[in-house]
Write a protein that holds these residues in place. Structure first.
Motif, mmCIF file in Angstrom:
data_model
loop_
_atom_site.group_PDB
_atom_site.id
_atom_site.type_symbol
_atom_site.label_atom_id
_atom_site.label_comp_id
_atom_site.label_asym_id
_atom_site.label_seq_id
_atom_site.Cartn_x
_atom_site.Cartn_y
_atom_site.Cartn_z
ATOM 1 N N THR A 24 -8.168 -2.224 -7.186
ATOM 2 C CA THR A 24 -6.722 -2.101 -7.132
ATOM 3 C C THR A 24 -6.321 -0.817 -6.423
ATOM 4 O O THR A 24 -6.855 0.252 -6.714
ATOM 5 C CB THR A 24 -6.140 -2.094 -8.558
ATOM 6 N N ASP A 25 -5.366 -0.926 -5.489
ATOM 7 C CA ASP A 25 -4.858 0.270 -4.824
ATOM 8 C C ASP A 25 -3.877 0.977 -5.748
ATOM 9 O O ASP A 25 -2.866 0.396 -6.149
ATOM 10 C CB ASP A 25 -4.159 -0.102 -3.513
ATOM 11 N N ARG B 83 -0.681 4.007 -2.061
ATOM 12 C CA ARG B 83 -0.552 3.465 -0.708
ATOM 13 C C ARG B 83 0.383 4.349 0.097
ATOM 14 O O ARG B 83 1.481 4.682 -0.355
ATOM 15 C CB ARG B 83 -0.005 2.033 -0.726
ATOM 16 N N ASP C 2 -4.756 3.454 2.159
ATOM 17 C CA ASP C 2 -4.809 2.912 0.802
ATOM 18 C C ASP C 2 -5.914 3.629 0.034
ATOM 19 O O ASP C 2 -6.967 3.936 0.597
ATOM 20 C CB ASP C 2 -5.118 1.413 0.819
ATOM 21 N N SER D 254 -8.080 3.253 -3.603
ATOM 22 C CA SER D 254 -8.389 2.345 -4.703
ATOM 23 C C SER D 254 -8.688 3.104 -5.992
ATOM 24 O O SER D 254 -9.023 4.291 -5.976
ATOM 25 C CB SER D 254 -9.604 1.490 -4.348
ATOM 26 N N PHE E 195 3.533 4.743 -2.219
ATOM 27 C CA PHE E 195 3.594 3.956 -3.445
ATOM 28 C C PHE E 195 2.511 4.431 -4.401
ATOM 29 O O PHE E 195 1.345 4.572 -4.014
ATOM 30 C CB PHE E 195 3.399 2.476 -3.145
ATOM 31 N N ASP F 124 2.029 0.919 -7.372
ATOM 32 C CA ASP F 124 2.885 -0.145 -6.814
ATOM 33 C C ASP F 124 4.377 0.155 -6.890
ATOM 34 O O ASP F 124 5.193 -0.755 -6.679
ATOM 35 C CB ASP F 124 2.597 -1.498 -7.488
ATOM 36 N N GLU F 125 4.747 1.396 -7.174
ATOM 37 C CA GLU F 125 6.158 1.757 -7.173
ATOM 38 C C GLU F 125 6.413 2.870 -6.178
ATOM 39 O O GLU F 125 5.569 3.749 -5.999
ATOM 40 C CB GLU F 125 6.611 2.192 -8.577
ATOM 41 N N ASP F 126 7.560 2.823 -5.538
ATOM 42 C CA ASP F 126 7.911 3.849 -4.559
ATOM 43 C C ASP F 126 7.941 5.212 -5.249
ATOM 44 O O ASP F 126 8.722 5.439 -6.172
ATOM 45 C CB ASP F 126 9.274 3.541 -3.939
#
Length: 213
Positions: free
Chosen positions: A2-3, A6, A26, A28, A62, A65-67
């Motif tokens: 999972t990244d 990012r 990216d 991980s 990110f 997964d959130e900005d």
């Protein structure tokens, strides 16, 4: 894998100087990455943008997964950072600094003992940070960054000011971390590469080479 971080087409300009020129990367879970390159290449700038300490001129970062820049406080809770500038308060002892930062994550006394032992600074825990040498203060900053086992560690010039024995012990400790994502810069690549499994070479704000070790 999972990244957890990012970086998407990030640029950073300081006036007419283009410090970063469209970086996309990216990272991980559990990956340990070193940023390598000459002074002024953009390594620290990129690290500070990932840490939300600096806003990019364009592009996005990110975290989980959130900005990171529109959810800055949430991103910061997932990041432990060691930078050029110390985050310790001069008038507080090392332990008091840890207790202050630990209050944001509800850390208990055993957590303070744990990080003090990792950095071998227990003897100076009751010394005011303003009275510490550069190397000891750096150990205090590393202790603070390790509080709560954050999933992301950002370590800028991680070994600067540390004696050889301490640097070696911390490199060994980082090598033993399996779940945390580590991004670091250093002028001592032999130590970095002892625990990193990826090296990214940056020159003039661009990715020159991305190598899996």
């Amino acid at each position: 894998m999972t990244d957890v971080v990012r970086v998407v087409d990030v640029t950073k300009n300081f006036g007419h100087i283009k410090a970063l020129r469209g970086i996309s990367l990216d990272f991980s879970k559990g990956q340990k990455t070193s940023f390598l390159g000459p002074n002024g290449a953009g390594k620290s700038t990129l690290l500070r943008i990932i840490a939300t300490q600096m806003v990019p001129s364009a592009g996005n970062v990110f975290v989980m997964d959130e900005d990171a820049h529109t959810n800055r406080e949430k991103a910061k809770r997932n990041i432990g950072i060691v930078g050029h500038r110390s985050f310790l308060y001069d008038e507080l002892t090392v332990l008091e600094n840890l207790q202050f930062y630990g209050s944001f994550i509800n850390a208990d006394e055993s957590e303070f003992d744990r990080v003090l032992k990792i950095t071998d600074i227990e003897r100076w825990k009751d010394t005011k940070s303003g009275h510490l040498s550069y190397g000891l203060r750096k150990r205090g900053d590393i202790s603070r960054a390790l509080l709560g086992d954050p999933p992301i560690l950002l370590l800028d010039e991680f070994f600067a000011g540390l004696d050889q024995e301490t640097a070696g012990a911390l490199a060994e400790y980082m090598d033993g971390l399996k779940a945390q994502t580590i991004i670091t810069t250093s002028h001592t690549p032999e130590l970095i590469n002892s625990f990193c499994n990826r090296s990214i070479f940056i020159r003039r704000g661009l990715i020159e080479k991305d190598v899996q070790l």
